[in-house]
Motif scaffolding. Structure first.
Motif, PDB file in Angstrom:
ATOM      1  N   ILE A 120      54.262  43.748  44.086  1.00 22.90           N
ATOM      2  CA  ILE A 120      52.830  44.409  44.128  1.00 22.90           C
ATOM      3  C   ILE A 120      51.718  43.997  44.709  1.00 22.90           C
ATOM      4  O   ILE A 120      51.490  42.729  44.413  1.00 22.90           O
ATOM      5  N   HIS A 121      51.199  44.487  45.498  1.00 20.35           N
ATOM      6  CA  HIS A 121      49.914  43.975  46.349  1.00 20.35           C
ATOM      7  C   HIS A 121      48.690  45.051  46.036  1.00 20.35           C
ATOM      8  O   HIS A 121      48.786  46.314  46.216  1.00 20.35           O
ATOM      9  N   LEU A 122      47.792  44.502  45.277  1.00 17.52           N
ATOM     10  CA  LEU A 122      46.793  45.318  45.047  1.00 17.52           C
ATOM     11  C   LEU A 122      45.342  45.150  45.802  1.00 17.52           C
ATOM     12  O   LEU A 122      45.184  43.901  45.958  1.00 17.52           O
ATOM     13  N   LYS A 123      44.654  46.078  46.065  1.00 17.72           N
ATOM     14  CA  LYS A 123      43.562  45.813  46.851  1.00 17.72           C
ATOM     15  C   LYS A 123      42.346  45.273  45.618  1.00 17.72           C
ATOM     16  O   LYS A 123      42.191  45.842  44.864  1.00 17.72           O
ATOM     17  N   SER A 124      41.683  44.134  45.928  1.00 15.94           N
ATOM     18  CA  SER A 124      40.459  43.871  45.071  1.00 15.94           C
ATOM     19  C   SER A 124      39.301  44.639  45.629  1.00 15.94           C
ATOM     20  O   SER A 124      39.115  44.805  46.765  1.00 15.94           O
ATOM     21  N   ILE A 125      38.820  45.538  44.507  1.00 12.02           N
ATOM     22  CA  ILE A 125      37.816  46.478  45.104  1.00 12.02           C
ATOM     23  C   ILE A 125      36.510  45.373  44.835  1.00 12.02           C
ATOM     24  O   ILE A 125      36.023  44.938  44.054  1.00 12.02           O
ATOM     25  N   PRO A 126      35.746  45.355  46.047  1.00 15.00           N
ATOM     26  CA  PRO A 126      34.503  44.818  46.387  1.00 15.00           C
ATOM     27  C   PRO A 126      33.392  44.857  45.153  1.00 15.00           C
ATOM     28  O   PRO A 126      33.308  46.233  44.827  1.00 15.00           O
ATOM     29  N   GLY A 127      33.075  44.148  44.407  1.00 18.75           N
ATOM     30  CA  GLY A 127      32.122  44.286  43.237  1.00 18.75           C
ATOM     31  C   GLY A 127      32.757  44.482  41.843  1.00 18.75           C
ATOM     32  O   GLY A 127      32.229  44.682  41.012  1.00 18.75           O
ATOM     33  N   ALA A 128      34.032  44.381  41.943  1.00 20.68           N
ATOM     34  CA  ALA A 128      34.789  44.367  40.586  1.00 20.68           C
ATOM     35  C   ALA A 128      34.745  43.378  39.785  1.00 20.68           C
ATOM     36  O   ALA A 128      34.517  42.087  40.168  1.00 20.68           O
ATOM     37  N   SER A 129      34.468  43.472  38.549  1.00 20.71           N
ATOM     38  CA  SER A 129      34.243  42.348  37.457  1.00 20.71           C
ATOM     39  C   SER A 129      35.126  41.221  37.245  1.00 20.71           C
ATOM     40  O   SER A 129      36.360  41.662  37.597  1.00 20.71           O
ATOM     41  N   ASP A 130      34.886  40.041  37.199  1.00 23.31           N
ATOM     42  CA  ASP A 130      35.617  38.927  36.915  1.00 23.31           C
ATOM     43  C   ASP A 130      36.891  39.199  36.033  1.00 23.31           C
ATOM     44  O   ASP A 130      37.911  38.729  35.953  1.00 23.31           O
ATOM     45  N   GLU A 131      36.394  39.844  34.940  1.00 26.11           N
ATOM     46  CA  GLU A 131      37.678  39.922  33.795  1.00 26.11           C
ATOM     47  C   GLU A 131      38.744  40.799  34.539  1.00 26.11           C
ATOM     48  O   GLU A 131      39.706  40.559  34.346  1.00 26.11           O
ATOM     49  N   LEU A 132      38.376  42.028  35.068  1.00 31.68           N
ATOM     50  CA  LEU A 132      39.507  42.789  35.795  1.00 31.68           C
ATOM     51  C   LEU A 132      40.078  41.912  36.691  1.00 31.68           C
ATOM     52  O   LEU A 132      41.278  42.161  37.080  1.00 31.68           O
ATOM     53  N   MET A 133      39.539  41.185  37.572  1.00 33.75           N
ATOM     54  CA  MET A 133      40.241  40.454  38.766  1.00 33.75           C
ATOM     55  C   MET A 133      41.387  39.555  37.962  1.00 33.75           C
ATOM     56  O   MET A 133      42.264  39.254  38.513  1.00 33.75           O
ATOM     57  N   ARG A 134      40.938  38.836  36.922  1.00 28.07           N
ATOM     58  CA  ARG A 134      41.883  38.122  36.159  1.00 28.07           C
ATOM     59  C   ARG A 134      42.950  38.937  35.453  1.00 28.07           C
ATOM     60  O   ARG A 134      43.988  38.668  36.085  1.00 28.07           O
ATOM     61  N   GLU A 135      42.740  40.288  35.279  1.00 32.67           N
ATOM     62  CA  GLU A 135      43.947  40.982  34.778  1.00 32.67           C
ATOM     63  C   GLU A 135      44.786  41.466  35.854  1.00 32.67           C
ATOM     64  O   GLU A 135      45.964  41.246  35.830  1.00 32.67           O
ATOM     65  N   ALA A 136      44.210  41.760  36.989  1.00 33.10           N
ATOM     66  CA  ALA A 136      44.907  42.359  38.245  1.00 33.10           C
ATOM     67  C   ALA A 136      45.847  41.347  38.523  1.00 33.10           C
ATOM     68  O   ALA A 136      46.966  41.480  38.877  1.00 33.10           O
ATOM     69  N   GLY A 137      45.523  39.825  38.652  1.00 36.06           N
ATOM     70  CA  GLY A 137      46.467  38.749  38.908  1.00 36.06           C
ATOM     71  C   GLY A 137      47.743  38.583  38.118  1.00 36.06           C
ATOM     72  O   GLY A 137      48.537  38.191  38.463  1.00 36.06           O
ATOM     73  N   LEU A 138      47.624  39.200  36.909  1.00 37.77           N
ATOM     74  CA  LEU A 138      48.586  39.079  36.112  1.00 37.77           C
ATOM     75  C   LEU A 138      49.689  39.946  36.439  1.00 37.77           C
ATOM     76  O   LEU A 138      50.916  39.731  35.905  1.00 37.77           O
ATOM     77  N   TYR A 139      49.594  40.975  37.088  1.00 34.26           N
ATOM     78  CA  TYR A 139      50.419  42.179  37.271  1.00 34.26           C
ATOM     79  C   TYR A 139      50.769  42.126  38.669  1.00 34.26           C
ATOM     80  O   TYR A 139      51.754  42.446  38.935  1.00 34.26           O
ATOM     81  N   ALA A 140      49.853  41.673  39.772  1.00 30.17           N
ATOM     82  CA  ALA A 140      50.038  41.952  40.988  1.00 30.17           C
ATOM     83  C   ALA A 140      50.538  40.488  41.778  1.00 30.17           C
ATOM     84  O   ALA A 140      50.512  39.547  41.037  1.00 30.17           O
TER      85      ALA A 140
END
Lengths: 423, 256
Positions: free
Chosen positions: A142-162
């Motif tokens: 799974i490759h997810l786009k990091s949305i510019p301006g997304a908060s740190d908490e969400l980026m932390r979560e994204a990496g757990l699944y992507a």
């Protein structure tokens, strides 16, 4: 599942996603768990290739092409009059699983236009990945786009699944970005990139102490730059690229020749050719930086801000450093072997292994598969005859071009004639 | 006079032939599959009876002399089914047994180089099959695919598919060699299927495959078309990556 409606959405949202060049599915270490579905292949697999010759490895779609931004270079910009659509989370999940089970794809590459706000969008993307992992026991890529301006908490979560996260710089310089995407701020790109970098470092540290630390973005992060939209020089692009590699430990920077999609005066007009040759030279330079031990300052300088179009960047560098050649193929170290034009890394390894058994001559080298048309002016081997006859750089370049064919030949026919007349 | 050792076509059969060559200290030897043996007037033919114990002894000896890379060269060359490939394999074995160090990385030796090139071809075909297999969901809920690879790569791709599709039943069938792999949800077994005439033809699709199947095929074809960028068209590159001989098995290259 309503196929008609899904097909319509897929058409719109695949069409909109195709300008993202990244399609790699390599580098992940995820393995099949509890007899679930999927297992990543560390080298990646390209399941098919489009008629333009680009690989199709992942189901690459946007969640939606609604967007609140108006970036001049982008097809989904707010002011563009196009059909808009949006997938539901479950629809993307179903499509991914169905395609994966049929061995069409290695996984999902999900990007999105920005709707409402960055965090809202990022949450939806994570929703898809989370569902795939937790409900479907999906272990594909799974490759997810990091949305510019997304908060740190969400980026932390994204990496757990992507497996991979990426945020596209698109425009290599800040002044270009101001001109073409006035609503965007470079800081918004940097923020999620920085967070992901720190999380990966953290993951690697924890992994040493606790064996069961959950995977975090095992395939790292990447970015993409558009080439030929903002008038940057090759040096500006590659210095920027080198900076991102170093600063954020990126796995890849992709270069995407600008495909004219707009009548905007700030951009190349519709019908302008896609700069394929330039794109190719930039990738060659990128490889030299990542695998061949070159420093960007050796390849591009203020006096030499653009790459040669008629010869590859390594040959170009070698012609500027004739004092270092010819090299003895039976003695030179790995580092220098890799710097010989026409000798790739695979050949370097074969040379090093083969010369343990005997001294190599021209026949050996040709059988190994080095490009002797280019290499022969730069090497000595176990043979009396060699090509170093105190030629000037221009003479060598002329000889090489004379004896080579390139699909881009028509682009630099002018130069060819010039060199032919010197000889 | 050359002695021709005729084996049954299995890898252990080949290794048994090697054993016999050394056991009887034969000098001029060629190893051939029974199916491909043609007799010259002055050749003597001897049939090799496959013996797993002898085969294992040869393999263990090679393991001492050679890295895993060298062993994989031999196995892949065997799977290539190239006529006369056995001669090259035998030469490789002869040199390997005589040499002090492992010869698998001696790319300046014509035998090693040639064998490594053959192994590379097989590896490419293996990788292509991992990419180009297209499963279709049957009404029995088995994901079914047919292939006809240039080389006999089913043994090489088995574990890849076993690991990946652990929760679905699947069959990958090699039409050219008339055998296939069937994963029943627990493990893989080798199967031979006698297809009825025209069983795999397109008219009979509705008979065997689910309704969903054709819908997903349409979606995939449509995705394939939409993701192409017309202004970057590059047919040469496309054909280089997806050679025409594979098209008949690729859903996205089928005509609507």
């Amino acid at each position: 599942m309503n196929y008609e409606r899904i097909k319509e959405k897929l058409d719109i949202l695949a069409d909109a996603a195709k300008y993202d060049v990244s399609c790699s599915s390599s580098g992940s270490t995820r393995t099949n768990k509890n007899k679930g579905l999927g297992n990543s292949s560390s080298s990646g697999i390209c399941h098919t290739y489009t008629e333009d010759g680009r690989c199709v490895s992942l189901l690459k779609i946007l969640l939606t092409n609604h967007c609140i931004f108006n970036c001049a270079y982008c097809v989904t910009r707010k002011s563009n009059d196009i059909k808009r659509a949006a997938f539901k989370v479950q629809e993307v999940v179903d499509l991914t699983i169905a395609f994966y089970r049929r061995n069409y794809i290695e996984g999902l590459f999900l990007s999105s236009g920005i709707f409402k706000n960055p965090d809202y969008t990022m949450e939806r993307l994570i929703g898809v990945a989370k569902k795939l992992r937790l409900e479907e026991n999906f272990n594909g890529y799974i490759h997810l786009k990091s949305i510019p301006g997304a908060s740190d908490e969400l980026m932390r979560e994204a990496g757990l699944y992507a497996d991979r996260l990426s945020v596209n710089i698109e425009i290599p310089t800040e002044k270009g970005l101001k001109l073409l995407a006035p609503d965007k701020d470079r800081k918004d790109f940097i923020m999620p990139m920085n967070k992901v970098k720190n999380e990966i470092i953290q993951y690697k540290n924890d992994k040493r102490k606790f064996k069961n630390t959950p995977l975090y973005a095992p395939a790292g992060q990447s970015t993409q730059m558009i080439i030929g939209a903002g008038g940057e020089t090759d040096a500006e692009i590659m210095y920027s690229s080198a900076y991102f590699y170093k600063q954020f430990n990126l796995k890849r920077v992709y270069y995407s020749g600008y495909i004219p999609i707009s009548y905007d005066e700030r951009l190349p007009a519709i019908g302008t050719e896609v700069p394929l040759l330039r794109e190719n030279r930039l990738y060659q330079t990128d490889w030299l930086l990542r695998f061949y031990g070159f420093d960007i300052r050796e390849l591009l300088t203020p006096e030499h801000p653009n790459l040669d179009s008629d010869i590859d960047p390594k040959l170009s560098w070698a012609l500027r450093h004739l004092d270092l050649f010819p090299l003895d193929i039976n003695k030179a170290d790995k580092f220098m072997l890799a710097r010989i034009p026409g000798v790739g890394l695979k050949s370097v390894n074969k040379i090093i292994q083969a010369r343990r058994f005997r001294r190599l001559n021209w026949d050996h080298l040709k059988a190994l598969g080095i490009a002797s048309n280019r290499a022969k002016y730069f090497i000595l081997c176990n043979s009396g005859e060699y090509e170093s006859k105190d030629r000037t750089a221009a003479q060598i370049k002329g000889l090489i071009l004379q004896n080579s064919t390139s699909k881009f030949r028509k682009t630099f026919d002018q130069q060819l004639n010039l060199f032919n007349s010197i000889n | 006079m050359t002695t021709i050792l005729m084996y049954d076509g299995s890898f252990n059969g080949f290794l048994s032939a090697v054993f016999i060559k050394y056991e009887y200290k034969m000098q001029q030897v060629r190893i051939r599959k029974a199916a491909f043996t043609s007799k010259n007037l002055f050749d003597s033919i001897e049939e090799v009876i496959t013996n797993d114990k002898k085969a294992e002894r040869v393999w263990l000896k090679l393991k001492q002399k050679c890295s895993s890379k060298g062993l994989s060269f031999l196995y892949k060359a065997y799977l290539s089914e190239i006529i006369g490939g056995e001669d090259l394999m035998l030469k490789f074995i002869e040199i390997a047994l005589q040499s002090e160090k492992c010869i698998a990385s001696d790319y300046s030796s014509p035998v090693v180089l040639k064998l490594s090139q053959i192994a590379k071809k097989i590896h490419r075909e293996k990788h292509r099959m991992e990419a180009f297999v297209r499963f279709k969901q049957t009404k029995d809920n088995i994901y079914f695919a047919t292939i006809s690879p240039d080389y006999n790569v089913l043994p090489l791709i088995c574990s890849h598919f076993e690991k990946r599709y652990a929760d679905q039943k699947w069959i990958i069938y090699d039409e050219k060699r008339n055998y296939g792999l069937y994963y029943n949800g627990n493990h893989v077994i080798i199967v031979k299927i006698d297809f009825k005439k025209d069983a795999l033809s397109s008219q009979n699709k509705a008979l065997f495959y689910t309704r969903d199947e054709s819908d997903f095929q349409v979606l995939w074809k449509s995705y394939f078309k939409m993701t192409n960028i017309v202004s970057r068209k590059n047919t040469k590159l496309h054909l280089q990556h997806v050679p025409k001989r594979y098209w008949k098995y690729l859903t996205e290259k089928e005509l609507y």
